[in-house]
Design a protein around this motif. Structure first.
Motif, PDB file in Angstrom:
ATOM      1  N   UNK A   1      12.218 -15.580   2.450  1.00  0.00           N
ATOM      2  CA  UNK A   1      11.546 -14.414   3.027  1.00  0.00           C
ATOM      3  C   UNK A   1      11.241 -13.353   1.983  1.00  0.00           C
ATOM      4  N   UNK A   2      12.158 -13.178   1.049  1.00  0.00           N
ATOM      5  CA  UNK A   2      11.974 -12.133   0.038  1.00  0.00           C
ATOM      6  C   UNK A   2      10.748 -12.401  -0.822  1.00  0.00           C
ATOM      7  N   UNK A   3      10.505 -13.653  -1.162  1.00  0.00           N
ATOM      8  CA  UNK A   3       9.339 -13.986  -1.972  1.00  0.00           C
ATOM      9  C   UNK A   3       8.050 -13.678  -1.218  1.00  0.00           C
ATOM     10  N   UNK A   4       8.023 -13.975   0.061  1.00  0.00           N
ATOM     11  CA  UNK A   4       6.825 -13.680   0.861  1.00  0.00           C
ATOM     12  C   UNK A   4       6.622 -12.174   0.970  1.00  0.00           C
TER      13      UNK A   4
ATOM     14  N   UNK B   1       3.503 -11.219 -11.405  1.00  0.00           N
ATOM     15  CA  UNK B   1       4.057 -12.481 -11.912  1.00  0.00           C
ATOM     16  C   UNK B   1       5.522 -12.344 -12.270  1.00  0.00           C
ATOM     17  N   UNK B   2       5.906 -11.192 -12.779  1.00  0.00           N
ATOM     18  CA  UNK B   2       7.313 -10.956 -13.108  1.00  0.00           C
ATOM     19  C   UNK B   2       8.170 -10.930 -11.846  1.00  0.00           C
ATOM     20  N   UNK B   3       7.654 -10.313 -10.800  1.00  0.00           N
ATOM     21  CA  UNK B   3       8.403 -10.228  -9.544  1.00  0.00           C
ATOM     22  C   UNK B   3       8.571 -11.602  -8.893  1.00  0.00           C
ATOM     23  N   UNK B   4       7.657 -12.543  -9.185  1.00  0.00           N
ATOM     24  CA  UNK B   4       7.726 -13.876  -8.595  1.00  0.00           C
ATOM     25  C   UNK B   4       8.590 -14.845  -9.395  1.00  0.00           C
ATOM     26  N   UNK B   5       9.017 -14.461 -10.555  1.00  0.00           N
ATOM     27  CA  UNK B   5       9.714 -15.386 -11.451  1.00  0.00           C
ATOM     28  C   UNK B   5      10.952 -16.046 -10.831  1.00  0.00           C
ATOM     29  N   UNK B   6      11.728 -15.358 -10.001  1.00  0.00           N
ATOM     30  CA  UNK B   6      12.912 -16.023  -9.428  1.00  0.00           C
ATOM     31  C   UNK B   6      12.573 -17.189  -8.512  1.00  0.00           C
ATOM     32  N   UNK B   7      11.324 -17.283  -8.072  1.00  0.00           N
ATOM     33  CA  UNK B   7      10.973 -18.258  -7.053  1.00  0.00           C
ATOM     34  C   UNK B   7      10.054 -19.375  -7.563  1.00  0.00           C
ATOM     35  N   UNK B   8       9.696 -19.332  -8.840  1.00  0.00           N
ATOM     36  CA  UNK B   8       8.738 -20.297  -9.391  1.00  0.00           C
ATOM     37  C   UNK B   8       9.234 -20.802 -10.733  1.00  0.00           C
ATOM     38  N   UNK B   9       8.588 -21.860 -11.208  1.00  0.00           N
ATOM     39  CA  UNK B   9       8.881 -22.327 -12.565  1.00  0.00           C
ATOM     40  C   UNK B   9       7.689 -23.116 -13.086  1.00  0.00           C
ATOM     41  N   UNK B  10       7.653 -23.320 -14.390  1.00  0.00           N
ATOM     42  CA  UNK B  10       6.561 -24.054 -14.993  1.00  0.00           C
ATOM     43  C   UNK B  10       5.248 -23.303 -14.932  1.00  0.00           C
ATOM     44  N   UNK B  11       4.221 -23.886 -15.507  1.00  0.00           N
ATOM     45  CA  UNK B  11       2.887 -23.289 -15.523  1.00  0.00           C
ATOM     46  C   UNK B  11       1.863 -24.393 -15.709  1.00  0.00           C
ATOM     47  N   UNK B  12       0.625 -24.082 -15.397  1.00  0.00           N
ATOM     48  CA  UNK B  12      -0.467 -25.050 -15.450  1.00  0.00           C
ATOM     49  C   UNK B  12      -1.324 -24.769 -16.669  1.00  0.00           C
ATOM     50  N   UNK B  13      -1.485 -25.778 -17.536  1.00  0.00           N
ATOM     51  CA  UNK B  13      -2.181 -25.560 -18.799  1.00  0.00           C
ATOM     52  C   UNK B  13      -3.639 -25.165 -18.610  1.00  0.00           C
ATOM     53  N   UNK B  14      -4.260 -25.545 -17.488  1.00  0.00           N
ATOM     54  CA  UNK B  14      -5.639 -25.129 -17.229  1.00  0.00           C
ATOM     55  C   UNK B  14      -5.742 -23.671 -16.796  1.00  0.00           C
ATOM     56  N   UNK B  15      -4.609 -23.063 -16.481  1.00  0.00           N
ATOM     57  CA  UNK B  15      -4.564 -21.634 -16.152  1.00  0.00           C
ATOM     58  C   UNK B  15      -3.508 -21.001 -17.057  1.00  0.00           C
ATOM     59  N   UNK B  16      -3.828 -20.867 -18.340  1.00  0.00           N
ATOM     60  CA  UNK B  16      -2.839 -20.409 -19.321  1.00  0.00           C
ATOM     61  C   UNK B  16      -2.670 -18.897 -19.311  1.00  0.00           C
ATOM     62  N   UNK B  17      -1.647 -18.459 -19.996  1.00  0.00           N
ATOM     63  CA  UNK B  17      -1.418 -17.023 -20.163  1.00  0.00           C
ATOM     64  C   UNK B  17      -0.893 -16.787 -21.567  1.00  0.00           C
ATOM     65  N   UNK B  18      -1.570 -15.953 -22.323  1.00  0.00           N
ATOM     66  CA  UNK B  18      -1.243 -15.733 -23.724  1.00  0.00           C
ATOM     67  C   UNK B  18       0.149 -15.152 -23.910  1.00  0.00           C
ATOM     68  N   UNK B  19       0.642 -14.406 -22.920  1.00  0.00           N
ATOM     69  CA  UNK B  19       1.941 -13.769 -23.054  1.00  0.00           C
ATOM     70  C   UNK B  19       3.099 -14.595 -22.544  1.00  0.00           C
ATOM     71  N   UNK B  20       2.847 -15.838 -22.173  1.00  0.00           N
ATOM     72  CA  UNK B  20       3.888 -16.661 -21.571  1.00  0.00           C
ATOM     73  C   UNK B  20       4.944 -17.076 -22.590  1.00  0.00           C
ATOM     74  N   UNK B  21       6.207 -16.873 -22.231  1.00  0.00           N
ATOM     75  CA  UNK B  21       7.312 -17.325 -23.078  1.00  0.00           C
ATOM     76  C   UNK B  21       7.542 -18.811 -22.833  1.00  0.00           C
ATOM     77  N   UNK B  22       7.924 -19.526 -23.889  1.00  0.00           N
ATOM     78  CA  UNK B  22       8.237 -20.957 -23.772  1.00  0.00           C
ATOM     79  C   UNK B  22       7.111 -21.738 -23.109  1.00  0.00           C
ATOM     80  N   UNK B  23       5.875 -21.440 -23.512  1.00  0.00           N
ATOM     81  CA  UNK B  23       4.726 -22.096 -22.901  1.00  0.00           C
ATOM     82  C   UNK B  23       4.747 -23.606 -23.112  1.00  0.00           C
TER      83      UNK B  23
END
Length: 497
Positions: free
Chosen positions: A361-364, A439-461
């Motif tokens: 619920x908190x993520x929503x 994106x920072x607020x969602x971090x507890x509920x997600x993981x990984x990333x999609x290379x076709x939607x990159x982000x220059x500031x991403x840690x451990x890309x």
């Protein structure tokens, strides 16, 4: 024909650093037109390369348009843009870049979401004009040029009642989408776009500052095919054609639902995340949440509208959505929901993420809070249901690692008027701060990333995009591009061990 060394090129570009205004001076100062030369020192065994194809220079009338990608947030000024008309043009351009020690980028649809398919004072090798399609209905083998966009590919295949997975936006390049993994409405039915890829023609760097054409399939360079299936965008070579094993698809049912406001957000999203990823594999769904409405889009392969509504009943029963439906050929349905690029915002920023468990619920509530304060109406939170065929890898495997995801999601901010430079400048810092905080607020509920939607500031890309596959990708990079010719801000570096 004139000969130009790297020193001449540097002289030509010295006065026009990255982003400088005096770009027309490049050509006037002596930058090469259609021909190039050997190095002044060290020598090379290959003959001096000559650029061929449709060449665009900084003083040409079409340069401004040619140098601008889909996301106008990023502006670059390449030394030259080569629109390849055939594979040999690509070979020539790559050889030219290597002989002259010029930075290069590869571009197809121009949708690189961090602007990495373009480069200042370098060469852009554009394959968007390599448009061809050879489709064998009996074998269901389709070989297409790397310049086809997704709409063109869907249309060509649908005429023969065939399909492969593509993304939703027709103007996106088919090659780029596939080589990063590729997902859309048919993902749960047919798997990832890269799962249907059975071969590719690739121009790679060879010895002596040259280039050559190789084939990647299950019998030839199968390790490269594995890498191209999820990590092929600008890392190993330049893909000039792709071969797919298509699947039969005669018709689809397309259903949309709209909830006004965000009052039903919790109920809609919770019903969707517990229904869509585990429904009949023929059902593909996407949810878009805007600050003023919630949108559900669903495609049921080889089904009726009644079947689709029944599968969606747990979601459609929330509130009082406006629901529409139709049944038709996939090509017709796909073309029908396209949005013209001209009316889309000029600037975009996204943050991609995968989810393995339903959102609590908190993520929503986090999504609700941020979307109510979105910087523009076009800003949204987008989700795509996974499961189904995504969980099964094709013969030979793929480098795409996120097969156990329940769904994919991304907050996205869109602003500014397309074609009007600076129109979104006042909103830019607001939009960028909003999506960074979101994106920072969602971090507890997600993981990984999609290379076709990159982000220059991403840690451990590296592991965010490719997980445990990254080390193997580095070894394959060392085999096919040991000199790291193909590189950009988040490219795969070679590993020598």
């Amino acid at each position: 024909m004139h000969d130009y060394s790297r020193r001449d090129l540097l002289k030509a570009t010295a006065a026009v650093g990255a982003g400088a205004v005096a770009i027309p001076g490049i050509s006037a100062a002596g930058a090469p037109r259609a021909s190039a030369a050997s190095k002044q020192s060290g020598g090379t065994k290959s003959a001096p390369a000559e650029l061929t194809g449709r060449i665009v220079h900084p003083d040409d009338p079409g340069y401004a348009k040619a140098s601008l990608g889909w996301d106008e947030l990023f502006v670059h000024y390449p030394l030259v843009i080569v629109y390849a008309q055939n594979t040999q043009d690509v070979v020539n351009a790559l050889t030219w870049a290597r002989q002259n020690d010029v930075a290069l980028r590869v571009r197809a649809g121009g949708h690189s979401l961090e602007g990495w398919s373009n480069v200042d004072n370098g060469i852009v090798i554009d394959v968007s004009e390599l448009k061809s399609a050879e489709i064998d209905s009996d074998s269901r083998i389709a070989t297409v040029g790397a310049g086809l966009n997704q709409l063109e590919a869907v249309t060509a295949l649908a005429k023969k009642d065939l399909a492969v997975t593509t993304g939703t936006e027709g103007s996106v390049g088919l090659a780029g989408a596939t080589l990063g993994g590729g997902f859309g409405f048919l993902t749960r039915y047919l798997g990832m776009a890269c799962d249907s890829l059975v071969g590719a023609e690739v121009v790679v760097a060879s010895d002596d500052d040259c280039a050559k054409v190789i084939q990647a399939d299950l019998r030839n360079n199968s390790d490269l095919l594995w890498a191209l299936r999820g990590a092929g965008n600008g890392n190993f070579g330049i893909v000039t054609s792709l071969t797919y094993k298509a699947s039969p698809l005669k018709s689809v049912a397309y259903v949309t639902a709209t909830w006004q406001g965000l009052g039903d957000l919790h109920g809609v999203f919770d019903a969707w995340q517990h229904t869509a990823p585990v429904a009949d594999n023929r059902l593909g769904t996407q949810v878009e949440i805007h600050r003023s409405q919630i949108l559900l889009f669903a495609v049921l392969a080889e089904g009726t509208e009644a079947e689709a509504r029944e599968l969606l009943a747990p979601i459609l029963s929330v509130g009082t959505p406006a629901v529409t439906g139709q049944v038709g050929n996939w090509g017709d349905v796909y073309s029908g929901f396209q949005v013209p690029t001209a009316v889309e915002p000029a600037n975009w920023k996204f943050f991609s993420q995968f989810t393995m468990e339903p959102f609590p619920d908190e993520a929503i509530r986090v999504i609700d809070s941020f979307m109510r304060n979105a910087p523009t109406d076009d800003s949204n939170f987008f989700t795509q249901a996974f499961g189904g065929a995504v969980r099964t890898s094709p013969r030979g495997g793929t480098s795409f690692p996120h097969r156990d995801a329940l769904f994919y999601s991304e907050p996205g901010a869109g602003w500014g008027t397309r074609g009007q430079s600076g129109s979104g400048d006042a909103i830019t810092p607001i939009a960028q701060a909003w999506i960074a905080e979101f994106s920072q607020a969602m971090r507890p509920y997600v993981n990984g990333a999609y290379v076709n939607v990159p982000n220059i500031g991403m840690a451990d890309w590296e592991t965010a995009y490719w997980g445990s596959n990254f080390d193997r990708l580095r070894k394959i990079k060392a085999k096919y591009d040991p000199q790291n010719v193909f590189q950009y801000q988040q490219s795969i570096p070679p590993a020598f061990c």
